[in-house]
Structure formats: structure tokens, C-alpha cells
Design an enzyme around this catalytic site. Structure first.
Site, PDB file in Angstrom:
ATOM      1  N   THR A   1       1.897   3.927  -0.545  1.00 27.00           N
ATOM      2  CA  THR A   1       3.288   3.904  -1.005  1.00 27.00           C
ATOM      3  C   THR A   1       3.406   3.710  -2.519  1.00 27.00           C
ATOM      4  O   THR A   1       4.114   4.461  -3.178  1.00 27.00           O
ATOM      5  CB  THR A   1       4.099   2.815  -0.270  1.00 27.00           C
ATOM      6  OG1 THR A   1       3.449   1.569  -0.435  1.00 27.00           O
ATOM      7  CG2 THR A   1       4.249   3.108   1.206  1.00 27.00           C
TER       8      THR A   1
ATOM      9  N   HIS B   1       1.062  -5.161   3.273  1.00 29.63           N
ATOM     10  CA  HIS B   1       1.866  -4.939   2.071  1.00 29.63           C
ATOM     11  C   HIS B   1       3.339  -4.870   2.447  1.00 29.63           C
ATOM     12  O   HIS B   1       3.787  -3.886   3.047  1.00 29.63           O
ATOM     13  CB  HIS B   1       1.392  -3.646   1.388  1.00 29.63           C
ATOM     14  CG  HIS B   1       2.144  -3.300   0.141  1.00 29.63           C
ATOM     15  ND1 HIS B   1       2.272  -2.013  -0.311  1.00 29.63           N
ATOM     16  CD2 HIS B   1       2.806  -4.076  -0.743  1.00 29.63           C
ATOM     17  CE1 HIS B   1       2.992  -2.011  -1.417  1.00 29.63           C
ATOM     18  NE2 HIS B   1       3.323  -3.247  -1.688  1.00 29.63           N
TER      19      HIS B   1
ATOM     20  N   VAL C   1       6.157  -2.213   6.682  1.00 21.30           N
ATOM     21  CA  VAL C   1       4.984  -2.948   6.183  1.00 21.30           C
ATOM     22  C   VAL C   1       3.818  -1.967   6.190  1.00 21.30           C
ATOM     23  O   VAL C   1       3.561  -1.291   7.198  1.00 21.30           O
ATOM     24  CB  VAL C   1       4.653  -4.184   7.056  1.00 21.30           C
ATOM     25  CG1 VAL C   1       3.393  -4.864   6.532  1.00 21.30           C
ATOM     26  CG2 VAL C   1       5.812  -5.180   7.051  1.00 21.30           C
ATOM     27  N   GLU C   2       3.149  -1.876   5.042  1.00 19.52           N
ATOM     28  CA  GLU C   2       1.999  -0.973   4.923  1.00 19.52           C
ATOM     29  C   GLU C   2       0.747  -1.791   5.221  1.00 19.52           C
ATOM     30  O   GLU C   2       0.440  -2.743   4.502  1.00 19.52           O
ATOM     31  CB  GLU C   2       1.977  -0.420   3.487  1.00 19.52           C
ATOM     32  CG  GLU C   2       0.888   0.580   3.207  1.00 19.52           C
ATOM     33  CD  GLU C   2       0.988   1.145   1.774  1.00 19.52           C
ATOM     34  OE1 GLU C   2       1.494   0.433   0.871  1.00 19.52           O
ATOM     35  OE2 GLU C   2       0.555   2.281   1.559  1.00 19.52           O
ATOM     36  N   ILE C   3       0.045  -1.434   6.292  1.00 14.25           N
ATOM     37  CA  ILE C   3      -1.170  -2.168   6.652  1.00 14.25           C
ATOM     38  C   ILE C   3      -2.347  -1.455   6.011  1.00 14.25           C
ATOM     39  O   ILE C   3      -2.509  -0.242   6.169  1.00 14.25           O
ATOM     40  CB  ILE C   3      -1.358  -2.209   8.184  1.00 14.25           C
ATOM     41  CG1 ILE C   3      -0.113  -2.811   8.856  1.00 14.25           C
ATOM     42  CG2 ILE C   3      -2.612  -2.977   8.558  1.00 14.25           C
ATOM     43  CD1 ILE C   3      -0.227  -2.931  10.368  1.00 14.25           C
TER      44      ILE C   3
END
Ligand code: NAD
Length: 711
Positions: free
Chosen positions: A499, A450, A461-463
Site C-alpha cells: 500500500t 500494518h 489492515v495489511e498483513i
């Protein structure tokens, strides 16, 4: 004598070279051992026949700054005061011993590193646009305590010193040269040492300008008319930005102002007092804990599965060349990857590549890049409509429309081409990953990556780990995020992930206030006073009310289908009302604000839709609501194991949606306040405003049994 931190070597020309190389550390930091080494160099310099000293570094960087491990152990104000005075005593001797000293700056000189260099009679740096000079202490709630505020004021003037110390930004070498911070630039290390030697031979009796009898501050001291004028506005400019949440900013202003009224030795004492006040502040403890320790832990792979060899993406596929796909293509090509950028038409794919062209053209124009570099980077991006081009990709990132059917279709088509060990990632912002993975024939290699918009600017970056995502796929995603120079957080699959879910509570709380009749200007002011980068109503307009409505409707449908219930937030009806009026946000030129050529202003019609309550709440009550809503939701994410670590929670909140950095992140907000106080206030808010403020069970548990969020 050569210490284990600073090697000394005396050349035949009588010039002593002191090479800082702190044992066992990747970078030089201002530790006791380093200062002892410099002390020993000063003693050697005093010997007959020694003509001057070059201070340089044996590592890639000159010196990265203070010893944060040591600082974080300080728990009384006397310790930082003494520590900073001790450093200054050595540096004062260095600049007053009578023989010339030159700093040969071979790499970054930041914080305490720049302060070492400022105590030399001249500074010469390698001419590398990536070399960083600066006083970034303010970014972790500190001020330069090694004489930085004092010497910079006297070297480049009070106004520039203020800017350098209070903003904490890097100073490019070319700018440092023109402002007189550097005496020269060198081609390479040999040239650097040659220029340093030449400077010493040309200035056999060097002294600092401030030690000469007729010294004057460039631009005047704090009493000079022009400077007085600047001082009359500087505090208000600073607090407009910091909202009074960053004591270090105030202390830097005070140290420079007061230091500009007195002689240098008194200025040093003043600076050390303010330094001690910074070290003792809760804001610096929060920022050091999160933005230093937790961030470093993340970068070292704390959330990466153990025992899997590091990987590198050489060829990347991107499906969908829209706003996100185009940004991902740019950052990936910039990191050296070959990128295949696929869309439904070649025109769309080329438009996506055009985004990189635009950014690079601007960089070339501004002198930050060259035409050759731009062309080489652009050559790495292949726009196409042909899935066969994806053959050989190590990773494919899907960024097509937020539509399950389309996402399923492109997943199947890509998987038919890519190798068995390639990983497939979705950049969805709202759709649970486990559900999307149902379209995949190998859900173990499927995960969420993300990104945030704009991709080239946002650091996070949201994994997202789906129910079947393998540790190997997660490791590949993690390595890729580091490869593009961004910070990864790893979360488990859930609606809104981490998030988006927590960020929404901030905006929704602003809308709920509006519905209750709180003055919209008070709501917006509370957002800024709370330390958020943008107030909630303005942010809702940026996101667009129509998108929020779409996500709400989709969520409602999904939860109904799975038998869940949909808890309507009080802000939801505000979104519906405005959408019905066509006020869908900034992109339409009207939302909660009106947008015109002269800027934006809150829509006057809001007061008819949401009449003002007779009694308006105190600002602090509004600030509490905005912050507790977020912190409590983050605690729920932790409790539900959406979050896998406290570091991810804190860093994700600051880097992802700008959660007030001085609090150190959404969970650190609770730690700093203490679970007991948090629970008590959350219960008051719940009684007044609704069950959403009922404190998360894990915090109630901490309040009762003690403890705090810790990894
Ligand atoms: P966008 O509308 O700008 O781009 C989507 C692109 O996908 C378009 O170029 C479109 O032509 C292309 N596309 C559509 N169907 C396709 C298909 N079958 N095959 C190939 N290409 C196809 O959208 P966006 O804002 O870039 O968002 C893309 C994804 O990223 C969405 O899932 C969105 O939720 C997510 N996302 C967006 C943001 C944001 O701020 N915009 C942030 C994070 C994640």
C-alpha cells in the site's frame, strides 16, 4: 402451497404468515425462488377467509438485497430490464390485491429487501440500533430496480428518496420511524408479530397511499416549486461528489426526477430502463467484481493459510500508546479483547487509553452507546509500563517510534515474557519485516500488521509475511484482523510493502507535475476528477513533507548499505525544496498549502518556485498519469510477488488509500482497459515523462499473449 423459499402458515385469526427462508443460502436475497414464493402467498391471500398477510423472514435478517450472482450473468440490457420488471409485477400485485400486507422486519432489510417491504402496506421493525434499512445499490454502481426509487419518492418525498438512493447509507430504525418509512417499532420478534397482526386487523382494506384518488407526493412531485428548486441544484451537488465517474448516481437522479412526473406504472418502466443502464456500465462491473466477489473471497479466508484451526485473541498486548497504539487498543477492546497498553511512562500509557475514553464519551453523548458499555470497554484496557503484564497475551502488536533500535529493544523485552505460542507483530509503516524479525528469538512467530490512520475508521489492515513467518502466525494475524471487524490483505515483505509503495506513486506524480510547471490547481483538480478521495498535493501535506523526506533518506541509506541504487523520483526534489523552506506540511500550518483560520489555500509562492509552463497539458493527460503511475506500480508488485492475489491488490488499493472505487481497484483498472490499451498508453507516458511509466513486464506479456489479472 409452500415453496422452498417462502413458508406459508395460516393462523386461526385468518392471518397468513409468509416466512422467507431461501434454501441453502445464509441470507434471503431476491432470487426467482423467493419471488415465486411471494407470488404463491398472494394467491393464497386471495382465498376466502384470509384476512391479511405478514411478510417476515426465518433468517436472522429480513432480506439482504438482490441476487448478485444472477445479475452478474446478465450481458444484454434486456435481461436486467425484464428481471426488474418481473419483480415489480409481483410486488405491484401484492400491494393492489385489496387485503392488508405488513412487513415484519426482524433484521436487515437492504436493497431488494427494503423494496419488498416498501410494497407492503405497513412496515414494522424490531427496535435494534444495529438493524440496517437502506438502498445501498449505488455502492456497487446500481440503482434500486425493484421499485425503490418510485415508492420511496411517494412515501417519504423526492428529496429524502434521492438522499437514500444516491448516497446509499443505512437508515437507523428511529430515523426510519420519524420519516414515516416505518409504522412502528417492536421490542422483539413476538411483539413484532403481535403488532403486525394488530395492524392488519385495524386496516381490513389497506391500500397504498399512491393508489388512493387524492394522492399527492409528500413535499410535491417533480413539478412542485420547492422540488423544482431542489432539482436545479441536485445534479451539480451530485457531480461535485461523483465527478461524473459514477453513472449510477446520474441514473438515480434521472429515475427519481422522471418518475416524479408520471404515474406509478410509467415510473416503474423508467426505473427499470435506468437499472439496465447501470447493470451494463463498466463501473458496476468493476465494483461488483471487487467490492462484492473479491471482498467476500477475502473475508472467507482466501488469503489465509489452509488447514489451520481458527483462533481468537483473548488478551492483546500493545507496545507504544501513541496515535496508532491508542487506536488499536480501542478497536480491540471494542471487539471484546483484554488489552494491555504499554508505554515508557504510565502517563503516556494512560493518555493512550484516554483516546478510547474520548471516542466513547462522544458515542454516549450522541446516544450511540451507554455509560455502562463505555465503562465496560474501558475496563478492558490496562495502561502500564510493566512488561510482566504481557504474560498470557496471544498476540502483541508493537507500535513504538519508527526506529529499528527501539523496535528491537521492545521486541526482546516482550518476548521474554510472552508464551511460546504467542505471535508478535509490528505496525511499522516502512521498515521491512524480515529485518525487524532479526531482533526476535522466534522469527517464525513474527509478522507485520500494518494499520492505517485513524485506526477506528480505516477498514484495512495489511498483513506482511516476513521471510520466516510461519503459516500459523499468519493465520493468527488474519483471524485477529477479522476479529476486530477489519479487512485483511496479505502481502510479502518488501520496502513500503504494497500500500505505501503504490500510494507514494500517486503523490509523487502530483509533485512531478508541479516541478514541470503544471498549474497546481489543475493537478489537484485532476486528482479529484480521477476519483481519488484527496488531491495529491493536499495529501502530501497531510502525510507531511518532513516524514516523506525522512523515509526517502532512510531508504537511500538502507539501499546504499545493501549495495542497491536509489532511483530518485522527480517529486523528491520538490519535497527537499519545501522542507528547506520549513514548509513541511499541514502539521506546521504550511506546506504546499497555507493553512489559516478560514481554511487552506495553495501557497502562492509555488509559482515562483515552479514557474508555470507556457503550455498546460489537458486534464485527461494528468488524470492518466496519476492513475497509470499507481496501476503500473501495483502490477510490478504483483510481478515481484509482493502481492499474493489480485483480490488483495484491488481491495488493498480501495480500502487502503482510496484508489478510485469505480475502477474496481489498481489491477482491475488494467483489466477493464485491456492490457493492450494499457501498454500502448503507458509507453506514450514513458516517452513523455520517464521510465517509471514503462509498463510492467507482466502486463506487456498479457498484451501479447492475451489474459488478464485473475486469481
Ligand atoms: P507516536 O509517536 O504517536 O507513538 C509512539 C509511541 O511509542 C509513543 O507514545 C511513545 O512514547 C511510545 N514509545 C516510544 N519508545 C517506546 C518504548 N521503548 N517502549 C514503549 N513505548 C515507546 O507514533 P505512531 O504514529 O503511533 O506510530 C507508531 C508506529 O506505527 C510507527 O512504527 C509508525 O511507523 C507506524 N504507523 C504509523 C502510521 C501513522 O499514520 N501515524 C500508520 C501506520 C503505521
Amino acid at each position: 402451497m409452500t415453496s422452498h423459499a417462502v413458508q406459508l402458515s395460516l393462523g386461526e385469526d385468518g392471518i397468513l404468515v409468509a416466512t422467507m427462508d431461501l434454501h441453502g443460502r445464509p441470507m434471503n436475497v431476491v432470487a426467482d425462488a423467493l419471488m415465486d414464493g411471494i407470488d404463491a402467498a398472494i394467491a393464497r391471500l386471495a382465498e376466502d377467509g384470509v384476512k391479511g398477510l405478514i411478510l417476515t423472514s426465518g433468517k436472522a435478517d429480513f432480506c439482504a438485497g438482490g441476487d448478485i450472482d444472477r445479475m452478474s450473468k446478465w450481458d444484454t440490457p434486456q435481461q436486467p430490464f425484464d428481471g426488474s420488471m418481473a419483480m415489480k409485477t409481483v410486488l405491484r400485485r401484492l400491494e393492489t390485491q385489496g387485503k392488508p400486507v405488513v412487513a415484519a422486519i426482524n433484521g436487515h432489510a437492504l436493497g431488494g429487501g427494503l423494496e419488498l417491504a416498501l410494497a407492503c402496506h405497513a412496515r414494522i421493525a424490531i427496535d435494534n440500533p444495529r438493524l440496517k434499512l437502506g438502498q445501498p445499490e449505488v455502492k456497487i454502481g446500481l440503482l434500486p430496480g425493484g421499485g425503490g426509487t418510485v415508492r420511496l419518492s411517494r412515501l417519504v418525498g423526492i428529496q429524502q428518496a434521492l438522499q437514500i438512493c444516491a448516497e446509499g447509507n443505512d437508515i437507523p430504525v428511529a430515523q426510519a420511524l420519524s420519516m414515516g418509512l416505518l409504522a412502528g417499532l417492536a421490542k422483539d420478534r413476538d411483539d413484532l408479530m403481535a403488532q403486525a397482526r394488530a395492524w392488519i386487523l385495524a386496516h381490513p382494506q389497506a391500500a397504498q397511499p399512491w393508489d388512493l384518488p387524492k394522492f399527492k407526493f409528500p413535499g410535491g412531485d417533480s413539478r412542485a416549486p420547492g422540488v423544482v428548486q431542489m432539482w436545479s441544484v441536485a445534479p451539480s451537488v451530485a457531480s461535485a461528489k461523483s465527478q461524473g465517474n459514477y453513472p449510477a448516481v446520474q441514473y438515480i437522479l434521472s429515475a427519481i426526477y422522471e418518475g416524479g412526473l408520471v404515474d406509478i406504472d410509467n415510473a416503474f418502466v423508467i426505473e427499470s430502463r435506468y437499472f439496465a443502464a447501470c447493470v451494463m456500465s463498466q463501473a458496476s462491473k468493476n465494483m461488483i467484481g471487487t467490492l462484492w466477489y473479491q471482498l467476500n473471497a477475502i473475508k472467507k479466508g482466501a488469503s489465509r493459510p489452509q488447514g489451520i484451526a481458527p483462533s481468537k485473541v483473548k488478551k492483546l498486548g500493545i507496545l507504544g500508546a501513541g496515535m496508532m497504539g491508542a487506536g488499536i487498543a480501542y478497536v480491540s477492546a471494542k471487539a471484546g479483547m483484554d488489552v494491555v497498553l504499554l508505554d515508557t511512562s504510565l502517563e503516556a500509557a494512560e493518555r493512550g487509553k484516554g483516546y478510547s475514553q474520548g471516542l466513547l464519551d462522544k458515542a454516549v453523548k450522541k446516544g450511540r452507546s451507554s455509560a455502562e458499555k463505555r465503562d465496560a470497554l474501558l475496563a478492558k484496557i490496562t495502561p502500564t509500563t510493566d512488561y510482566a503484564q504481557l504474560a498470557g497475551c496471544d498476540l502483541v502488536i508493537e507500535a513504538v517510534f519508527e526506529d529499528r533500535a527501539i523496535k528491537a529493544d521492545v521486541t526482546k523485552k516482550a518476548e521474554a515474557v510472552i508464551g511460546a505460542d504467542a505471535v508478535f507483530a509490528s505496525n511499522t509503516s516502512t521498515l521491512p519485516i524480515t529485518g525487524l524479525a532479526q531482533a526476535s528469538v522466534r522469527p517464525a512467530s513474527f509478522l507485520g500488521l500494518h494499520f492505517f490512520s485513524p485506526v477506528d475508521k480505516m477498514p484495512l489492515v495489511e498483513i506482511i509475511v516476513g521471510a520466516q513467518t510461519s503459516p500459523q502466525a499468519l493465520a493468527r494475524g488474519f483471524d485477529y484482523v477479522l476479529q476486530i471487524g477489519k479487512t485483511p490483505i496479505v502481502v510479502n515483505d518488501s520496502r513500503g510493502f504494497y500500500t505505501s509503495r503504490v500510494f507514494a506513486t500517486y503523490v509523487n506524480e502530483g509533485l512531478a507535475m508541479l516541478k514541470e510547471g503544471v498549474h497546481p490547481r489543475s493537478i489537484e483538480a485532476a486528482g479529484l476528477q480521477a476519483g481519488m478521495p484527496m488531491p495529491p498535493l493536499a495529501l502530501q501535506d497531510e502525510v507531511s513533507l518532513s516524514l516523506s523526506l525522512h523515509v526517502m533518506e532512510q531508504t537511500k541509506k538502507d539501499l546504499a548499505a545493501t549495495g542497491g541504487s536509489f532511483l530518485d523520483h522527480p517529486g523528491a526534489s520538490v519535497i527537499r525544496q519545501l522542507c528547506e523552506l520549513g514548509r513541511i506540511g499541514k502539521k506546521a500550518g504550511k506546506g504546499l498549502y497555507d493553512y489559516g483560520e478560514s481554511g487552506k489555500q495553495l501557497w502562492p509562492g509555488l509559482k515562483d518556485l515552479f514557474p508555470l509552463a507556457a503550455q498546460q497539458p489537458a486534464q485527461q493527460a494528468l488524470i492518466d498519469r496519476l492513475m497509470f503511475a499507481q496501476a503500473n506500480e501495483a502490477a510490478r508488485c504483483y510481478e515481484e510477488k509482493v502481492l499474493r492475489s489480485v483480490a488483495d491488490a484491488n481491495i488493498g488499493s480501495i480500502f487502503g488509500w482510496g484508489f478510485a472505487p469505480f475502477h474496481g481497484g489498481a489491477l482491475q483498472f488494467i483489466n477493464a482497459m485491456g492490457a493492450k490499451a494499457f501498454v500502448a498508453r503507458a509507453r506514450e507516458l514513458a516517452a513523455a515523462h520517464g521510465a517509471r511509466f514503462e509498463p510492467a513486464a507482466c502486463v506487456v506479456d498479457m498484451a501479447e499473449r492475451g489474459g488478464q489479472f485473475a486469481d
